[in-house]
Scaffold this active site. Structure first.
Site, mmCIF file in Angstrom:
data_model
loop_
_atom_site.group_PDB
_atom_site.id
_atom_site.type_symbol
_atom_site.label_atom_id
_atom_site.label_comp_id
_atom_site.label_asym_id
_atom_site.label_seq_id
_atom_site.Cartn_x
_atom_site.Cartn_y
_atom_site.Cartn_z
ATOM 1 C CG ASP A 22 -2.192 0.825 0.944
ATOM 2 O OD1 ASP A 22 -2.162 1.647 0.009
ATOM 3 O OD2 ASP A 22 -3.185 0.689 1.682
ATOM 4 C CD GLU B 137 -6.331 6.047 2.543
ATOM 5 O OE1 GLU B 137 -5.533 5.405 3.242
ATOM 6 O OE2 GLU B 137 -6.047 6.457 1.401
HETATM 7 C C1 BGC Z 1 -5.133 3.024 0.351
HETATM 8 C C2 BGC Z 1 -5.396 1.957 -0.673
HETATM 9 C C3 BGC Z 1 -5.324 2.537 -2.059
HETATM 10 C C4 BGC Z 1 -4.001 3.241 -2.259
HETATM 11 C C5 BGC Z 1 -3.871 3.900 -3.606
HETATM 12 C C6 BGC Z 1 -3.881 3.795 0.057
HETATM 13 O O1 BGC Z 1 -3.724 4.865 0.905
HETATM 14 O O2 BGC Z 1 -5.017 2.431 1.632
HETATM 15 O O3 BGC Z 1 -6.654 1.380 -0.441
HETATM 16 O O4 BGC Z 1 -5.491 1.517 -2.989
HETATM 17 O O5 BGC Z 1 -3.836 4.223 -1.277
HETATM 18 O O6 BGC Z 1 -4.686 5.010 -3.730
HETATM 19 C C1 BGC Z 2 -4.152 7.797 -0.903
HETATM 20 C C2 BGC Z 2 -3.972 8.291 -2.262
HETATM 21 C C3 BGC Z 2 -3.975 9.768 -2.128
HETATM 22 C C4 BGC Z 2 -2.785 10.152 -1.263
HETATM 23 C C5 BGC Z 2 -2.637 11.595 -1.046
HETATM 24 C C6 BGC Z 2 -2.951 8.161 -0.083
HETATM 25 O O1 BGC Z 2 -3.011 7.635 1.183
HETATM 26 O O2 BGC Z 2 -4.342 6.449 -0.935
HETATM 27 O O3 BGC Z 2 -4.912 7.790 -3.119
HETATM 28 O O4 BGC Z 2 -3.922 10.394 -3.346
HETATM 29 O O5 BGC Z 2 -2.811 9.524 -0.020
HETATM 30 O O6 BGC Z 2 -1.381 11.869 -0.448
#
Ligand code: BGC
Ligand code: BGC
Length: 844
Positions: free
Chosen positions: A318, A518
């Site tokens: 991730d 998130e």
């Molecule tokens: C999330 C994932 C996601 C990835 C890409 C991460 O922060 O936990 O679920 O697929 O970002 O956006």
């Molecule tokens: C998310 C991404 C997002 C990024 C922003 C990540 O945790 O998964 O999809 O664009 O944070 O910094």
């Protein structure tokens, strides 16, 4: 299929009724994880092809396959130079920085990256790259895509066939943009609804998650031995392995403290069926298991997932999650590779990461065998998908279907999903269904608010910075109601605050949570609008005027809403329905003759709390006392009257006892916004990660990282003028309800320019100028080095000074007298200041 049945589950839960009182065994116990029975077998021809490929690749080319940069940071030139095996777009990025890029533009970008990857002039490799995107509820990052209800609503629909069709439709929309790979479905089994990703979960119950994972995977990838990975089908990802929905206190990326048996029987339920259905990728989870980060846990990723369960696809990490693993940082993490991660999501620091990994391979820290195994797994999936024979994205037959993108039949499917996901919690006096011939007031700030009905992961990451204009093909709940009411000869009046011109026969009030994703969505208690009962006041006002009230509640999780339930005659849990708001009118309104068109169908897939402190309320527990049990959901045939509910709260008020009140700690606290003021003192406020003042240049804001992604903000003053400032403002209806006289304002600060001779000021604001506290940072600046983070605190009440009592409007303001740049994070009100914190003195 070796899925653990519900009866086994209840036995497990019977033994340990609350997760936390269980005795926790050390990790890596002797439990066995059944082998998954899948018809997807190794193909000798593919394995031979892989042998040959691996034999011909340099270690540079192998390492490049395993690193996944993000399009906000990756250039086409870098793709050409290194030949990365894959790349992604995060929730906040679209091709060429265009949030509103259309499907054709996405496809064009895919072609450019593809061409750069197969160009062997610099790296000697012509292996095609693949693009990964979240596509969580439809192709949800793309402007104009069909947005299906978030998973929590699909869980209520209890319809595996619907899930399969949504998987197909989503894969088609993704195919029309040239993208090969989806980071979905999420198969988290969420146990503490305070987690900000609860809505990404189908259910608190492993059975629903297990029964949905397979049809979603076959919808996206096709059927093994038949349509598998052909035509429009895309590579799917089951995520986040494992225990993401079980963290303590529902904290995102936290620690899942639990037995191995619960990890297997509850949290891993969806992986058994997803792998059986042939899922090609599994995303490792940010969380820890009993204190150990999953990304560094060889037992879970290699011994359990790959060896015992028999997963032959690849593990993707991730977003920067490797940095939490012991011994790792943003730029290197042999430990994650060695634990079993195959492909590393390294959005920004991919170049350093590439060189460091290469060195680790040369030094033997990562063995040649592990490197080959990782590359083999990834290339196996690429071959299965046909990336070597399909040609460039725009040349593929399935990409020649632009009409798949937001196709009318997909919108129709999403509308069906909305109808099926609605759960009727209360319908006293059988107020619903409504006659479409009535005079209907449509109120609440969710009524004509597509951003709110779509939630997070919708065109933008958090979903907060969207307006209706960001959803060009979508229908708001109001628009759907109005259209159907007017067609039947009734009338619909929209009024967010409930003030009407004509007294209505009935009011439909659409309220609920603001979008989040998130950790931004983590909460500490379950009471809806605690401390600010704005919507309750609206419901009560309408009731006092003898207007029957139907509440449509938009939320990413069940919340404690006893007061709102009491103030409503009917109450519908609508979750986060997505782009097709008309689905709500389809169910709420009968036809002209009063005949029901669509009955309620949804049943709770999450238990609904009776008390505001029921954080771990899950079906199967020994002391299970929900307000509405798992499986609850009225239909129009039910004559159930809901008696008035107790309105007493049990949870300790978070605010009263808080040692610290966060204002901007990892994210903006409720009601807070950033604001920038330009030299004409025009103030503009934002909840976006980056922004510029109203004049377009005086001061800019962008996100920076202290401990988490985007948990800090950097401000750059372009011109020097005392009215140019950055501030954290309170935009809620009421001031921060707190007496701050015994508190200090604490924050982390980083100076990004070496010009320390600046008149830098920090102010805590209140209503009258007389109680404004302004402190110059000059006396402490000389002790600070540029580029380093420091904790500083500002006392809010000083002897002999009036001082602020409440922080009103502005909590903090930063002004600089010359061009300057600084970053701040972790802004909170605290009772006690830690000794390591630099305390600004009152006299300053
Ligand atoms: C999330 C994932 C996601 C990835 C890409 C991460 O922060 O936990 O679920 O697929 O970002 O956006
Ligand atoms: C998310 C991404 C997002 C990024 C922003 C990540 O945790 O998964 O999809 O664009 O944070 O910094």
């Amino acid at each position: 299929m070796s899925f653990v049945s519900y009866s086994t589950l209840t036995k497990t839960l019977g033994v340990c009724s609350a997760l936390l009182v269980c005795h926790i065994n050390a990790n890596a116990a002797n439990l066995s994880w059944p082998k998954v029975n899948t018809t997807l077998k190794p193909d000798p021809a593919i394995e031979q092809q892989l042998d040959a490929m691996l034999a011909g690749m340099t270690i540079e080319q192998k390492v490049a396959q395993l690193i996944q940069p993000e399009i906000g940071y990756l250039s086409v030139a870098q793709m050409r130079k290194y030949g990365f095996g894959s790349y992604l777009n995060g929730g906040n990025t679209a091709p060429y920085g265009q949030k509103q890029a259309d499907a054709k533009t996405w496809l064009k970008y895919a072609d450019e990256m593809y061409a750069a990857a197969i160009d062997s002039s610099e790296d000697g490799s012509s292996i095609p790259t693949i693009w990964g995107t979240d596509a969580m509820h439809g192709h949800s990052n793309v402007y104009g895509a069909t947005l299906f209800p978030h998973n929590i609503g699909l869980g209520a629909a209890r319809d595996a066939d619907l899930i399969h069709r949504i998987g197909q439709a989503t894969a088609k929309e993704v195919a029309a943009t040239g993208i090969e790979w989806m980071f979905a479905p999420t198969v988290a089994v969420v146990r503490d609804d305070r987690w900000g990703r609860t809505y990404e979960s189908f259910s608190e119950h492993p059975d629903i998650v297990a029964s949905y994972a397979a049809p979603m995977v076959t919808g996206v990838q096709g059927e093994v031995g038949d349509t598998f990975l052909t035509d429009y089908r895309r590579i799917a990802t089951a995520k986040h392995f494992v225990g993401d929905g079980g963290t303590q206190n529902g904290i995102d990326r936290g620690d899942t403290v639990t037995t191995e048996q619960e990890l297997r029987d509850i949290h891993a339920a969806g992986y058994y069926t997803a792998i059986a259905a042939g899922v090609q990728s599994v995303m490792a989870s940010f969380n820890s298991w009993n204190g150990k980060r999953v990304h560094g846990d060889r037992y879970l990723l290699t011994e359990v997932l790959k060896q015992q369960m028999g997963f032959d696809g690849f593990v993707i990490s991730d977003w920067n999650a490797h940095k939490f693993v012991d011994g790792c940082d943003l730029e290197q993490c042999a430990a994650a590779f060695n634990a079993g991660v195959d492909v590393m999501m390294v959005p920004e620091h991919f170049e350093a990461f590439y060189h460091n990994t290469l060195q680790q391979v040369k030094d033997g820290v990562i063995s040649a065998a592990r490197l080959d195994d990782a590359v083999r797994r990834f290339l196996r999936a690429k071959i299965r998908w046909g990336v070597f024979s399909r040609g460039k994205p725009s040349s593929r037959p399935e990409s020649a279907n632009p009409h798949w993108f937001n196709a009318p039949e997909h919108r129709e499917l999403a509308r069906e999903a909305v109808r099926k996901s609605l759960v009727l919690l209360k319908n006293n006096d059988n107020l619903l269904p409504l006659s479409p011939k009535s005079k209907v007031l449509i109120a609440g700030d969710g009524a004509d608010n597509i951003a709110k009905q779509a939630g997070g992961w919708s065109v933008s990451w958090q979903g907060t910075d969207n307006t209706n204009a960001d959803f060009p093909n979508a229908t708001s709940i109001y628009a759907g109601l109005r259209q159907q009411i007017e067609a039947a000869g009734g009338s619909a009046e929209l009024s967010a605050d409930g003030q009407y011109r004509n007294k209505p026969d009935v009011a439909i009030v659409v309220i609920g949570e603001e979008p989040y994703a998130e950790w931004f969505g983590d909460i500490q208690q379950l009471e809806y609008q605690q401390g600010n009962k704005r919507d309750l006041a609206l419901l009560k006002r309408l009731k006092q005027q003898n207007i029957p009230v139907v509440t449509v509640f938009l939320s990413g999780r069940p919340l404690w809403v006893n007061k709102e339930l009491n103030a409503s005659d009917a109450f519908v849990a609508a979750w986060l329905p997505g782009s097709e708001g008309q689905g709500i009118a389809d169910v709420l309104l009968a036809d002209k003759g009063g005949v029901i068109r669509h009955d309620f169908h949804g049943k709770l897939s999450f238990s609904w709390p009776k008390f505001d402190d029921q954080y771990l309320l899950n079906v199967g527990q020994a002391q299970y006392e929900p307000l509405f049990a798992y499986g609850y959901g009225l239909t129009y045939a039910d004559k159930t009257e809901l008696a008035p509910l107790s309105e007493a709260t049990r949870a300790q008020s978070v605010e009263d006892n808080a040692e610290q009140t966060p204002l901007f700690v990892r994210n903006l606290a409720e009601g807070m916004l950033w604001a920038l003021s330009d030299s004409s003192a025009a103030l503009k406020s934002f909840n976006t990660p980056s922004a510029v003042s109203a004049d377009g240049h005086s001061i800019t804001m962008q996100s920076v990282n202290l401990a988490y992604q985007e948990d800090g903000r950097k401000f750059v003053w372009q011109c020097a003028d005392n009215s140019v400032s950055a501030s954290l403002i309170y935009a809620g209806a009421q001031p921060v309800p707190q007496d701050i006289r015994s508190k200090s304002l604490q924050l982390s600060i980083r100076l990004d320019s070496s010009n320390m001779q600046n008149e830098l000021k920090i102010a805590a604001m209140c209503q009258q100028q007389s109680c404004l506290r302004t402190v110059s940072l000059e006396p402490v600046l000389q002790n600070m080095a540029a580029g380093k983070w420091y904790n500083i605190a500002l006392p809010l009440h000083c002897e002999g000074e009036a001082g602020p009592v409440n922080l009103v409007q502005e909590a903090v303001r930063f002004t600089a007298a010359q061009p300057f740049s600084l970053a701040v994070a972790d802004i909170a009100l605290v009772n006690t200041v830690a000794s390591s914190t630099i305390l600004l003195e009152c006299a300053q």
